[in-house]
Design a protein around this motif. Structure first.
Motif, PDB file in Angstrom:
ATOM      1  N   ASP A  58      37.436 -43.105-115.400  1.00  0.00           N
ATOM      2  CA  ASP A  58      37.035 -41.831-116.009  1.00  0.00           C
ATOM      3  C   ASP A  58      37.267 -40.672-115.044  1.00  0.00           C
ATOM      4  O   ASP A  58      37.699 -39.603-115.446  1.00  0.00           O
ATOM      5  CB  ASP A  58      35.572 -41.881-116.438  1.00  0.00           C
ATOM      6  N   ARG A  59      36.988 -40.895-113.784  1.00  0.00           N
ATOM      7  CA  ARG A  59      37.169 -39.831-112.784  1.00  0.00           C
ATOM      8  C   ARG A  59      38.619 -39.360-112.720  1.00  0.00           C
ATOM      9  O   ARG A  59      38.899 -38.189-112.496  1.00  0.00           O
ATOM     10  CB  ARG A  59      36.716 -40.322-111.416  1.00  0.00           C
ATOM     11  N   TYR A  60      39.551 -40.279-112.933  1.00  0.00           N
ATOM     12  CA  TYR A  60      40.965 -39.937-112.875  1.00  0.00           C
ATOM     13  C   TYR A  60      41.592 -39.762-114.246  1.00  0.00           C
ATOM     14  O   TYR A  60      42.814 -39.839-114.398  1.00  0.00           O
ATOM     15  CB  TYR A  60      41.714 -40.971-112.025  1.00  0.00           C
ATOM     16  N   GLY A  61      40.736 -39.529-115.247  1.00  0.00           N
ATOM     17  CA  GLY A  61      41.221 -39.171-116.574  1.00  0.00           C
ATOM     18  C   GLY A  61      41.823 -40.303-117.381  1.00  0.00           C
ATOM     19  O   GLY A  61      42.579 -40.055-118.312  1.00  0.00           O
ATOM     20  N   GLN A  62      41.505 -41.519-117.029  1.00  0.00           N
ATOM     21  CA  GLN A  62      42.037 -42.666-117.757  1.00  0.00           C
ATOM     22  C   GLN A  62      40.963 -43.238-118.671  1.00  0.00           C
ATOM     23  O   GLN A  62      39.791 -43.196-118.356  1.00  0.00           O
ATOM     24  CB  GLN A  62      42.499 -43.753-116.790  1.00  0.00           C
TER      25      GLN A  62
END
Length: 120
Positions: free
Chosen positions: A103-107
């Motif tokens: 989630d932190r890296y937009g996945q």
């Protein structure tokens, strides 16, 4: 040989625990209840849930192993029960790390349970 009779229980327990943790956490992320910034509190919460769940299923596995296996001794039952508790605990912890990292890296975290099973 005794361990092989219970491998599906051990792996399945870890997979189920991580899958439930992931499903709950993804829902909480999408509703804004938690964010990657809440890593510490989310990890503490899920680790405590994993510990309680692991101890419970580990305790339940002991009589299952000792009573249902003709070849299992006391040491086997203790080892398998302890492994079950540790696997379920670690499954929860790894699931939190995977979901929040993605989630932190937009996945998207959809499809994470097989990743968590492979990491264990």
């Amino acid at each position: 040989i005794v361990l092989t009779a219970f491998l599906t229980m051990l792996v399945g327990g870890g997979g189920n625990a991580s899958g439930q943790t992931i499903a709950d956490l993804v829902q909480r992320l999408r509703t804004g209840e938690v964010s990657p910034a809440d890593f510490g509190s989310v990890l503490a919460r899920e680790a405590s849930i994993g510990a309680i769940l692991g101890l419970t299923v580990g305790a339940c596995a002991f009589p299952r192993v000792s009573l249902l296996s003709k070849h299992a001794g006391l040491v086997d039952a203790v080892a398998i029960s302890t492994a079950y508790a540790i696997i379920v605990f670690l499954a929860n912890v790894v699931a939190v790390c995977v979901v929040l990292f993605l989630d932190r890296y937009g996945q998207a975290a959809v499809g994470s349970p097989p990743v968590v099973q492979a990491v264990k």
